[in-house]
Scaffold this motif. Sequence first.
Motif, short mmCIF file in Angstrom:
data_model
loop_
_atom_site.label_atom_id
_atom_site.label_comp_id
_atom_site.label_asym_id
_atom_site.label_seq_id
_atom_site.Cartn_x
_atom_site.Cartn_y
_atom_site.Cartn_z
N MET A 58 54.51 36.16 17.16
CA MET A 58 55.28 35.02 17.68
C MET A 58 56.68 35.46 18.10
N SER A 59 57.28 36.34 17.30
CA SER A 59 58.62 36.82 17.63
C SER A 59 58.63 37.57 18.95
N LEU A 60 57.65 38.44 19.13
CA LEU A 60 57.57 39.23 20.36
C LEU A 60 57.27 38.35 21.57
N GLN A 61 56.49 37.30 21.35
CA GLN A 61 56.10 36.44 22.46
C GLN A 61 57.23 35.50 22.88
N PHE A 62 58.05 35.08 21.92
CA PHE A 62 59.10 34.11 22.24
C PHE A 62 60.49 34.73 22.27
N ALA A 96 46.29 38.07 30.32
CA ALA A 96 45.17 37.54 29.54
C ALA A 96 43.89 38.33 29.82
N LEU A 97 43.70 38.70 31.08
CA LEU A 97 42.53 39.49 31.47
C LEU A 97 42.55 40.85 30.78
N GLY A 98 43.69 41.50 30.77
CA GLY A 98 43.80 42.82 30.15
C GLY A 98 43.52 42.79 28.66
N LEU A 99 44.10 41.82 27.95
CA LEU A 99 43.87 41.71 26.51
C LEU A 99 42.41 41.39 26.22
N GLY A 100 41.82 40.55 27.06
CA GLY A 100 40.41 40.21 26.87
C GLY A 100 39.50 41.40 27.02
N MET A 101 39.76 42.24 28.01
CA MET A 101 38.91 43.42 28.23
C MET A 101 39.02 44.40 27.07
N LEU A 102 40.25 44.60 26.55
CA LEU A 102 40.41 45.49 25.39
C LEU A 102 39.68 44.96 24.16
N ILE A 107 38.20 47.94 21.21
CA ILE A 107 39.18 49.01 20.98
C ILE A 107 40.60 48.46 20.79
N VAL A 108 40.74 47.15 20.76
CA VAL A 108 42.07 46.56 20.62
C VAL A 108 42.65 46.88 19.25
N GLN A 109 43.94 47.20 19.23
CA GLN A 109 44.65 47.48 17.99
C GLN A 109 45.85 46.53 17.87
N LEU A 110 46.38 46.45 16.66
CA LEU A 110 47.46 45.49 16.41
C LEU A 110 48.67 45.77 17.29
N TRP A 111 49.03 47.04 17.47
CA TRP A 111 50.20 47.35 18.28
C TRP A 111 49.99 46.94 19.73
N TYR A 114 50.76 43.36 20.00
CA TYR A 114 52.22 43.23 20.03
C TYR A 114 52.76 43.45 21.44
N VAL A 115 52.26 44.49 22.13
CA VAL A 115 52.74 44.81 23.48
C VAL A 115 52.40 43.68 24.45
N PHE A 116 51.17 43.18 24.39
CA PHE A 116 50.78 42.10 25.29
C PHE A 116 51.58 40.84 25.00
#
Length: 435
Positions: A58-62, A96-102, A107-111, A114-116
């Motif tokens: 939330m911090s990174l997004q806002f 949103a498309l990029g995060l969905g594909m990962l 293969i998505v990781q927590l970091w 955070y980046v997205f």
Amino acid sequence: MSGMAKGTFRSLRGFNYRVWASGAIVSNVGTWMQRTAQDWLVLTQLTHNNATAVGIVMSLQFGPQLLLLPLTGFVADHVDRRKLLLATQAMMGALALGLGMLTIAGIVQLWEVYVFAFLLGCVSAVDAPARQTFVAELVGEGDLSNAVALNSTSFNAGRLIGPAIAGVLIAALGSGWVFLINALSFVAVLCSLGFLRVNELHLKTKAVQTRGSLLEGFRYVWKRPDLKAAMLMLFLIGTFGLNFPIFISTMSVTAFHAGASQYGLLTSIMAIGSVAGALLAAKRATPRITLLLASAAIFGVGCGLAAIAPSYGLFGLALIIIGVSVQTFTTSTNSLVQLSTEPAMRGRVVAILLAIALGGTPAGAPIVGWVADRFGPRWALGVGAASGIAAAVVGLYYLVKFRHLRVRIDNGRLRIIFDNFAATTQFKPDCRVAE
């Protein structure tokens, strides 16, 4: 029903607002689906029920709302808002498309989340002031308050529908597909922007670019005690009270041991109250700071009730109270600030408003998340309750100092009286007596 449509939904009589609203509702549903899936992904798949990690997202997004504040308000006041929105909405769809594909690839990781979240926050920081002030170009000044409230209704209708759908899809297909559906939903808002009748837009004279104009918004607000009071109230609730992903997810998982579907349902239950609050705001011609004070106090009480709720069902009922009060507060604050700000300054002032509402989260979310981890989610809700009461105290202080609020007994009845707005403000005079 006809009377209600004439008043509550009057902005929909215009072609441009109808087109915009039709695209926005689709995108809002997708956005809330992604928020729900993202919080669930972080809380249950990428961590072991770590509320602090949700707070960091939330911090990174806002956070960019604060980091980019001077730029975002300046851009909203000096560029073609429709073209700017076409660009920002397309970029949010691509993220949103990029995060969905990962996520679908496994293969998505927590970091990476955070980046997205940070990239989405940067784009949203530019998008939000332009989108909020674009409403005045769609309907004109006369229906601005109504249109702002209807936008909030649409946003919270998305909150009502999106999380419930997301909960089912997460359980059936996984979070990745929810992200892809959100990416597709941006096509609707892009089409609505393309279909607008540009010659019917209520275009305002763009602000003149002068030396120091980036800081002019801050100077403008600083000279206005009414705006400072409203924004301080919003800061308190926005920083420590609007942490619903933390409140609802941690209460759902640790207090009631619920699954993804039940978690999505709780978010939708709160949205029932939010939609009701937005519709009530849409019926009002002009919001007043007394309404901000009352809704802030009720929000504090609602959070307190949620904190002590012994069961899932009673917690859901408390969320409805929270939804009505917080939506009345935020929608009325938005309308009140826009209506009392000069059009040439509106983009910069709204950027400050949004930075306070959304940018306060980077400071508040990790603290609230830590409280939830260290002391439990009920104590985290207690922080939210305190924020509502503190905001109400700020509103009361403003009324006493600048509106000369006084209480007296008249013929056995309690009367609360206050003067017209001070000469330093630009609010419309309001000398009603509340009983």
